[in-house]
Structure formats: structure tokens, C-alpha cells
Design a protein around this motif. Structure first.
Motif, mmCIF file in Angstrom:
data_model
loop_
_atom_site.group_PDB
_atom_site.id
_atom_site.type_symbol
_atom_site.label_atom_id
_atom_site.label_comp_id
_atom_site.label_asym_id
_atom_site.label_seq_id
_atom_site.Cartn_x
_atom_site.Cartn_y
_atom_site.Cartn_z
ATOM 1 N N GLU A 24 0.826 -1.201 0.000
ATOM 2 C CA GLU A 24 0.000 0.000 0.000
ATOM 3 C C GLU A 24 0.866 1.259 0.000
ATOM 4 O OE1 GLU A 24 -3.284 2.148 -0.144
ATOM 5 O OE2 GLU A 24 -3.464 -0.007 0.120
ATOM 6 N N THR A 25 0.471 2.258 -0.791
ATOM 7 C CA THR A 25 1.220 3.523 -0.796
ATOM 8 C C THR A 25 0.466 4.636 -0.087
ATOM 9 O OG1 THR A 25 0.340 4.121 -2.962
ATOM 10 C CG2 THR A 25 2.465 2.979 -2.917
ATOM 11 N N ASP A 26 -0.877 4.602 -0.119
ATOM 12 C CA ASP A 26 -1.647 5.613 0.605
ATOM 13 C C ASP A 26 -1.519 5.352 2.099
ATOM 14 O OD1 ASP A 26 -2.507 6.810 -1.732
ATOM 15 O OD2 ASP A 26 -4.342 5.636 -1.833
ATOM 16 N N GLY A 27 -1.327 6.402 2.867
ATOM 17 C CA GLY A 27 -1.201 6.249 4.311
ATOM 18 C C GLY A 27 0.217 5.994 4.770
ATOM 19 N N ILE A 28 1.189 6.162 3.859
ATOM 20 C CA ILE A 28 2.599 5.999 4.200
ATOM 21 C C ILE A 28 3.311 7.299 3.846
ATOM 22 C CG2 ILE A 28 4.709 4.705 3.721
ATOM 23 C CD1 ILE A 28 2.916 2.330 3.041
ATOM 24 N N PHE A 29 4.011 7.862 4.839
ATOM 25 C CA PHE A 29 4.632 9.170 4.658
ATOM 26 C C PHE A 29 6.056 9.163 5.193
ATOM 27 C CE2 PHE A 29 0.148 9.539 5.701
ATOM 28 C CZ PHE A 29 -0.340 10.191 4.583
ATOM 29 N N LEU A 30 6.907 9.952 4.564
ATOM 30 C CA LEU A 30 8.250 10.176 5.081
ATOM 31 C C LEU A 30 8.269 11.584 5.654
ATOM 32 C CD1 LEU A 30 11.093 8.965 5.359
ATOM 33 C CD2 LEU A 30 11.682 10.136 3.240
ATOM 34 N N ASP A 31 8.537 11.693 6.948
ATOM 35 C CA ASP A 31 8.581 12.972 7.652
ATOM 36 C C ASP A 31 9.992 13.129 8.197
ATOM 37 O OD1 ASP A 31 8.162 15.241 9.158
ATOM 38 O OD2 ASP A 31 7.007 14.229 10.719
ATOM 39 N N GLY A 32 10.841 13.816 7.435
ATOM 40 C CA GLY A 32 12.249 13.894 7.815
ATOM 41 C C GLY A 32 12.872 12.520 7.699
ATOM 42 N N HIS A 33 13.324 11.970 8.832
ATOM 43 C CA HIS A 33 13.885 10.622 8.803
ATOM 44 C C HIS A 33 12.945 9.598 9.417
ATOM 45 C CE1 HIS A 33 15.205 11.123 13.043
ATOM 46 N NE2 HIS A 33 15.368 12.363 12.668
ATOM 47 N N PHE A 34 11.686 9.999 9.706
ATOM 48 C CA PHE A 34 10.694 9.076 10.249
ATOM 49 C C PHE A 34 9.756 8.585 9.156
ATOM 50 C CE2 PHE A 34 11.810 11.391 14.102
ATOM 51 C CZ PHE A 34 11.982 10.345 14.996
ATOM 52 N N LEU A 35 9.632 7.272 9.038
ATOM 53 C CA LEU A 35 8.627 6.673 8.175
ATOM 54 C C LEU A 35 7.367 6.543 9.010
ATOM 55 C CD1 LEU A 35 7.708 5.240 5.592
ATOM 56 C CD2 LEU A 35 8.490 3.117 6.634
ATOM 57 N N GLN A 36 6.257 7.095 8.521
ATOM 58 C CA GLN A 36 4.987 7.037 9.235
ATOM 59 C C GLN A 36 4.016 6.152 8.465
ATOM 60 O OE1 GLN A 36 4.476 11.075 11.560
ATOM 61 N NE2 GLN A 36 4.161 11.397 9.397
ATOM 62 N N ILE A 37 3.395 5.220 9.169
ATOM 63 C CA ILE A 37 2.420 4.315 8.574
ATOM 64 C C ILE A 37 1.125 4.452 9.365
ATOM 65 C CG2 ILE A 37 1.867 1.925 7.992
ATOM 66 C CD1 ILE A 37 4.898 1.349 7.983
ATOM 67 N N CYS A 38 0.042 4.820 8.684
ATOM 68 C CA CYS A 38 -1.256 4.996 9.344
ATOM 69 C C CYS A 38 -1.776 3.664 9.873
ATOM 70 C CB CYS A 38 -2.289 5.561 8.372
ATOM 71 S SG CYS A 38 -1.973 7.228 7.832
ATOM 72 N N GLN A 39 -2.232 3.678 11.121
ATOM 73 C CA GLN A 39 -2.827 2.472 11.697
ATOM 74 C C GLN A 39 -4.112 2.091 10.959
ATOM 75 O OE1 GLN A 39 -2.850 3.840 15.896
ATOM 76 N NE2 GLN A 39 -1.899 1.862 16.284
ATOM 77 N N SER A 40 -4.763 3.038 10.310
ATOM 78 C CA SER A 40 -6.006 2.745 9.584
ATOM 79 C C SER A 40 -5.787 1.767 8.428
ATOM 80 C CB SER A 40 -6.641 4.036 9.063
ATOM 81 O OG SER A 40 -5.783 4.669 8.131
ATOM 82 N N LEU A 41 -4.545 1.583 7.985
ATOM 83 C CA LEU A 41 -4.255 0.607 6.932
ATOM 84 C C LEU A 41 -4.513 -0.824 7.398
ATOM 85 C CD1 LEU A 41 -0.979 2.067 5.390
ATOM 86 C CD2 LEU A 41 -3.275 2.127 4.433
ATOM 87 N N CYS A 42 -4.635 -1.017 8.712
ATOM 88 C CA CYS A 42 -4.896 -2.347 9.269
ATOM 89 C C CYS A 42 -6.392 -2.638 9.385
ATOM 90 C CB CYS A 42 -4.277 -2.458 10.661
ATOM 91 S SG CYS A 42 -2.502 -2.220 10.705
#
Length: 113
Positions: A24-42
Motif C-alpha cells: 500500500e502507498t496511501d497512508g505511508i509518509f516520510l517525515d524527515g527521517h521518520f517513516l509514518q504508517i497509518c494504523q487505519s491501513l490495518c
């Protein structure tokens, strides 16, 4: 999805050429050096169902040396709620419904490539 960033993340490293290779690509973000993955993808996963996300990126040293990296993330849903984990990234935390994984190493690593 490809995100190109070489912002000054730490005095020693930055992230470049970040891309979701599989998953999945929606709900995944790069914020500086942090990879963020939305819990809603689960949310649409059944019990004991696992969805994998593989990302690729480059770890860039302050003098321009680059090391290609990959990281695997597993999304699942349990009775206790959404679970996002990674065997390759051990430092992570939940913030505002997002699992945040720090992609920049904490220890000094010689980038000799």
C-alpha cells in the motif's frame, strides 16, 4: 510512490530516494527521517491476516556517501487493535494514529562506499 528528500536530518545522515517498493502507498509518509504508517491501513485486515510493505531508500552520509537500504513492515489486526511491526527497524513508536519508524541509525556507521 517515490519521495526525494535530502534535508538535513542529523549531522551525519539524511534519507534520499525513498520509495514504497511493494504494498500500500496511501497512508505511508516520510517525515524527515521518520517513516509514518497509518494504523487505519490495518482496519480491513482479518484476524491473523498480515499485509507486508517493503520500502527502499538511501542512507546518505554528510560527505555524499550512499548506502542502499530496504525495510520490511508487517501490518496486522488483533483483538487488541492494529499492529504494525518491522523485523529490521527496532526503534518505533505510535503517535496520532501513526506508527513512526526512525530510519536514521543512532550509532556511528562509517559510510565508506
Amino acid at each position: 510512490m517515490s519521495i526525494h528528500s535530502q534535508a538535513g536530518l542529523s549531522p551525519h545522515y539524511s534519507i534520499g530516494d525513498f520509495s514504497v517498493a511493494t504494498g500500500e502507498t496511501d497512508g505511508i509518509f516520510l517525515d524527515g527521517h521518520f517513516l509514518q504508517i497509518c494504523q487505519s491501513l490495518c482496519s480491513d485486515l482479518g484476524c491473523d491476516e498480515v499485509r507486508n510493505i517493503l520500502v527502499t531508500y538511501k542512507l546518505i552520509g554528510k560527505y555524499g556517501s550512499e548506502i542502499p537500504k530496504t525495510a520490511l513492515f508487517m501490518l496486522s489486526c488483533t483483538q487488541d487493535g492494529p499492529m504494525i511491526s518491522s523485523p529490521s527497524e527496532d526503534q518505533w513508536f505510535i503517535h496520532d494514529g501513526m506508527a513512526r519508524f526512525d530510519l536514521v541509525p543512532k550509532e556511528e556507521v562509517a559510510l565508506s562506499h
